[in-house]
Design a protein around this motif. Sequence first.
Motif: not given
Length: 262
Positions: A5-6, A47-52, A110-111, A123-125
């Motif tokens: 994860k980030l 912040i987000m999961d990181i793709p493998d 970012i995300n 922000v955003g969604v």
Amino acid sequence: MSKWKLYWVASDGLEDCFVVAKSSRSAKRIEKEMNGFENQDLRATRIMDIPDKYEILANRKFRDWSKKHDYNKHLDVENLIAWPYYADKWLLDELGAEYRTIEGKEEILINDFVITSDNIYPVGVRAMQELAELTGVKFPDISNVSYEGMRKTLDNMLGICITTIHKIENYITDSFIFAIGNEKYGEFTIKEVTKLWKRKLTFGKLIKLIQERYEIDEDIHHALILFLTQRNRIAHGLTKDERYEIETVWGQKELVAYLALF
């Protein structure tokens, strides 16, 4: 297997950084070991999961770099792993990070997180989801909205805000009609008086008159000033503000968060 994860790890505002780890505890440990911070001084935001696929790429880059610089030569370089560690810029770019500078302050998007040297906010969604969870208010679902679709959603939200502003102004002006004070008004009905002074008085001047002629609770005073400030921002060019530029996706995401809160 737990995914990488980030995290954004904040400390003193100078050493704040992105870290790749599998937990917030692990992310903070990187900063503790590298810069000597105490655990209570660190805040890790996921912040987000990181793709493998990026784990494979990161390991390859790290191994190639180690070979080139003769680093970790006492270890089996082919089995070195890059993470947990600080996130490289190439990874942030691959994850969709955007950059801008406003009033001399660098910002990263970012995300649906905006990150500066001293702040991080949604922000955003993401902002709408967090606000909905706090207030129970349902907002339009824009999670799958395109660039053009988001613009249309914003136009609708702006229209709703302007209508709401008009309603609030009308409630306030009708409630404080006698704040104006004028001897000749005694000759007219309330409806006639309302028409007379509404043509001559700005909302800002009305707020000033209310403050001068009534004892207003401090919280009400602050609420009136806050409403006046936000009302003026929306009515006088918010969509062309550098931060809320409606022609850019980043600006639209900032606008969504701002209008949802309003």
